[in-house]
Design an enzyme around this catalytic site. Sequence first.
Site, mmCIF file in Angstrom:
data_model
loop_
_atom_site.group_PDB
_atom_site.id
_atom_site.type_symbol
_atom_site.label_atom_id
_atom_site.label_comp_id
_atom_site.label_asym_id
_atom_site.label_seq_id
_atom_site.Cartn_x
_atom_site.Cartn_y
_atom_site.Cartn_z
ATOM 1 N N GLY A 1 0.763 -1.238 0.000
ATOM 2 C CA GLY A 1 0.000 0.000 0.000
ATOM 3 C C GLY A 1 0.792 1.286 0.000
ATOM 4 O O GLY A 1 0.222 2.354 -0.214
ATOM 5 N N TYR B 1 -9.252 5.048 -12.267
ATOM 6 C CA TYR B 1 -9.006 5.694 -10.972
ATOM 7 C C TYR B 1 -8.744 7.188 -11.102
ATOM 8 O O TYR B 1 -8.211 7.791 -10.164
ATOM 9 C CB TYR B 1 -7.760 5.094 -10.304
ATOM 10 C CG TYR B 1 -7.665 3.601 -10.213
ATOM 11 C CD1 TYR B 1 -8.591 2.865 -9.486
ATOM 12 C CD2 TYR B 1 -6.609 2.927 -10.813
ATOM 13 C CE1 TYR B 1 -8.464 1.489 -9.375
ATOM 14 C CE2 TYR B 1 -6.481 1.553 -10.706
ATOM 15 C CZ TYR B 1 -7.409 0.844 -9.990
ATOM 16 O OH TYR B 1 -7.274 -0.509 -9.874
ATOM 17 N N CYS C 1 -13.250 3.299 -28.661
ATOM 18 C CA CYS C 1 -14.554 3.959 -28.778
ATOM 19 C C CYS C 1 -15.229 4.093 -27.430
ATOM 20 O O CYS C 1 -16.254 3.439 -27.165
ATOM 21 C CB CYS C 1 -15.432 3.169 -29.737
ATOM 22 S SG CYS C 1 -14.588 2.875 -31.290
HETATM 23 C C1 PLP Z 1 -2.892 -5.160 -4.077
HETATM 24 C C2 PLP Z 1 -2.408 -5.780 -2.835
HETATM 25 C C3 PLP Z 1 -1.124 -5.500 -2.373
HETATM 26 C C4 PLP Z 1 -0.193 -4.524 -3.040
HETATM 27 O O1 PLP Z 1 -0.602 -3.196 -2.923
HETATM 28 P P1 PLP Z 1 0.368 -2.017 -3.403
HETATM 29 O O2 PLP Z 1 -0.417 -0.796 -3.173
HETATM 30 O O3 PLP Z 1 0.664 -2.253 -4.836
HETATM 31 O O4 PLP Z 1 1.590 -2.072 -2.565
HETATM 32 C C5 PLP Z 1 -0.706 -6.147 -1.228
HETATM 33 N N1 PLP Z 1 -1.498 -7.029 -0.571
HETATM 34 C C6 PLP Z 1 -2.744 -7.324 -0.994
HETATM 35 C C7 PLP Z 1 -3.557 -8.286 -0.240
HETATM 36 C C8 PLP Z 1 -3.247 -6.708 -2.131
HETATM 37 O O5 PLP Z 1 -4.484 -6.980 -2.534
#
Ligand code: PLP
Length: 426
Positions: free
Chosen positions: A242, A321, A351
Amino acid sequence: MNHFEYGPEGLACEGVALARIAAEVGTPVYVYSRATLERHFTVFRDALVAAGVVDPLVAYAVKANSNVAVLKVLGDLGAGADTVSEGEVRRALAAGIPPERIVFSGVGKARREIAFALKTGVAEINVESEPELNLIAEVAAELGVRAKVAFRVNPDVAAGGHAKIATGKSENKFGVSFAEAARLYANASNNANLEPVGVACHIGSQITDLTPMREAFSKMRGLVEQLLGEGLSVQRLDLGGGLGVPYFNHPEPPSPADFAAMVGEVTKGLPVKLAFEPGRVIAANAGVMVSEVIHVHARPEGRKFLVIDAAMNDLVRPAMYDAFHDIRPVVKRPESQKGGETVYDVVGPVCETGDTFTRDRVLPPLAAGDLVAFMSAGAYGSAMASEYNTRPLVPEVLVDGDRYAVIRKRPTYEEMLARDLVPDWV
Ligand SMILES: *Cc1c(COP(=O)(O)O)cnc(C)c1O
């Protein structure tokens, strides 16, 4: 830091001019820098170690960029893999990542996917709900194995960022509720076919503020202490991914060092191993998408459309997004250095009105045949690409110093059409 810089032949990836790749492979095309991938992984892991985290499992989130060559580059550095489908587990294995470094996550794992993961012997299956726990126990019983499970807990923390990539509130579909986690963990510990090994959380993506992460991780620490206090075995705390990356105009995200320092503080003295699932922070700024201008369509009313040969099927983030990508001319013309900038709406040929990468973007003047690079496209770029409008799946290239290789080739129209089967009764 990344390895995309202007050289004598324009924008280059490490030692290879993007114009050369465009000429030899065609456009649109994704180009990745091996040195940047390696650097990002190493910086992330080393920051954790420097912050006192002992032997972290850094399980790269395969869905961010799932090319097997990319996985091999990271796997060779010791990365594990966070996977969300049997296909991704297979990709990780194909890249040589050992099962004991593979985490299997995802909200709705099918029975056959669970069976595959159990036979493979992955490090842990991250359980997202009670029905899924029951299904895993059932499949494990059939196979006569004990399934290593970790509970993905929804810490009910808002992670900020775009609503479509926030996952940590109880209204989101992800994870078991914090309130039921301890009960489920204790029940699972008494099931002969289940071996709970830990708890996990992942509250969202492109997070640019450490506050919600700190809050979620503190809650997770509390949960681990509670479980240990109840005499249950907890080996691992998985803190997910994240961490955000700079997309040029966005708020500057915390550095891996800031993130790691926070993790070190929150988990200090906790007697479990830590795992992480970074995706974007490893891959985003290690890749660009290169596209060619087809033409410039200037309306008498004033708008100028830069029509390029890439579309939303190749890079869907802006449409999906409202994501921002810095767009750079691959070759800078002398006049562009003297001002002379133009305001464009950058659009693809698909399109759909949504096939607009950006509106009112100030760029140097561009003409048909010019190349543009979408920066920070290494994560959730090619991995989300499709063949919508029967556009061949966008190819991928990996650069290493002054050499490059095509790591996913563009399919031919023959290959694409051969997948369709017309029954003899049609
Ligand atoms: C998508 C995801 C990640 C990675 O998220 P990033 O924002 O790319 O670091 C990690 N763990 C889980 C469970 C995810 O679904």
